[in-house]
Scaffold this motif. Sequence first.
Motif, mmCIF file in Angstrom:
data_model
loop_
_atom_site.group_PDB
_atom_site.id
_atom_site.type_symbol
_atom_site.label_atom_id
_atom_site.label_comp_id
_atom_site.label_asym_id
_atom_site.label_seq_id
_atom_site.Cartn_x
_atom_site.Cartn_y
_atom_site.Cartn_z
ATOM 1 N N HIS A 50 -14.948 -26.243 -20.781
ATOM 2 C CA HIS A 50 -14.550 -25.292 -19.478
ATOM 3 C C HIS A 50 -15.887 -24.315 -18.977
ATOM 4 N N PRO A 51 -16.175 -24.071 -17.793
ATOM 5 C CA PRO A 51 -16.958 -23.193 -17.451
ATOM 6 C C PRO A 51 -17.179 -21.788 -18.171
ATOM 7 N N THR A 52 -15.597 -21.218 -18.084
ATOM 8 C CA THR A 52 -15.895 -19.922 -18.285
ATOM 9 C C THR A 52 -15.858 -19.755 -20.066
ATOM 10 N N GLU A 53 -15.974 -20.914 -20.810
ATOM 11 C CA GLU A 53 -15.982 -20.780 -22.211
ATOM 12 C C GLU A 53 -16.927 -21.179 -22.791
ATOM 13 N N GLU A 79 -11.885 -30.219 -19.338
ATOM 14 C CA GLU A 79 -11.977 -29.367 -18.014
ATOM 15 C C GLU A 79 -13.428 -29.027 -17.855
ATOM 16 N N VAL A 80 -13.980 -29.497 -16.830
ATOM 17 C CA VAL A 80 -15.534 -28.916 -16.660
ATOM 18 C C VAL A 80 -15.738 -28.545 -15.141
ATOM 19 N N GLY A 81 -16.843 -27.868 -15.050
ATOM 20 C CA GLY A 81 -16.968 -27.400 -13.706
ATOM 21 C C GLY A 81 -17.956 -26.070 -13.502
ATOM 22 N N ILE A 82 -17.736 -25.391 -12.318
ATOM 23 C CA ILE A 82 -18.485 -24.268 -12.129
ATOM 24 C C ILE A 82 -17.386 -23.119 -11.744
ATOM 25 N N ASP A 83 -17.491 -21.798 -12.430
ATOM 26 C CA ASP A 83 -16.612 -20.838 -11.911
ATOM 27 C C ASP A 83 -17.429 -19.566 -11.751
ATOM 28 N N MET A 116 -12.316 -34.170 -14.630
ATOM 29 C CA MET A 116 -11.392 -32.996 -14.159
ATOM 30 C C MET A 116 -12.124 -31.963 -14.068
ATOM 31 N N VAL A 117 -12.160 -31.494 -12.789
ATOM 32 C CA VAL A 117 -13.304 -30.534 -12.189
ATOM 33 C C VAL A 117 -12.554 -29.392 -11.790
#
Length: 259
Positions: free
Chosen positions: A65-68, A96-100, A130-131
């Motif tokens: 995860h982007p915040t982790e 769960e992957v992406g940009i935050d 899963m974005v």
Amino acid sequence: MQFIDTHTHIYTEEFDDDRLMVMERALQAGARMLLLPNIDEASIGPMLQICQNYPGVCFPMMGLHPTELPSDPWPLLNRMEQLLAAPNNPYVAVGEVGIDLYWDDSRRDEQIAVFKHQAQWAMRYHLPLMVHSRAAHRDLVDTLLPMKDELTGVFHCFGGTAEEANELLDTFPGFVLGIGGVLTFKKSKLPAVLRSSVPLNRIVIETDAPYLAPTPHRGQRNEPAFVPLVIDKLAEVYELPVDNVAQTLMDTTKAMFNI
């Protein structure tokens, strides 16, 4: 009504006291399957344990995860890819992957690099993404654009404008939008956005449990048993019978995750 919750974190500590009952309620409400996105290294074990306890019902994903992000995420990413590369592994998606960038944009470039790296896993192992995207629409589009013809996946927890929905669905034909409890909120603009811009067959259903419980449970812990409330709202939005909506969601989800 039968459904697949495409995004639920029932392995987290919020469910430690009553996970068995949560699962029972989900199955009684019509859940056929629950898809569990990973978050970080610590979540891998609990997530896999639940999937072992409920074979054929709970299915895991693998991603960071982007915040982790750890201070140095690359050793962990290498370990995660080894899990994805293992023969007969159970993973149904990269996530769960992406940009935050909502709370902190100080590691923006690193988030983008990690997201791109994991998107390449999806291509390499022929899995959907899963974005997760928050306050990062333009960076999200720009990062995925060079890979758009080789990727499929879900833009999880979509809550954007009609213009953003149109851009995502037009630019990324292999993707759908994940819709959850926000749709039922009293002041949500999402019903109008979906009605004007999003075909029903470009949607999957999700909870993001324990977060974002639908009305009338807003503010409480979310759980998969609440999914029918969101499906009922979708039926209202699209002016279709509930059973038709549920079947379309089921068909789209099975095709996306090859389950």
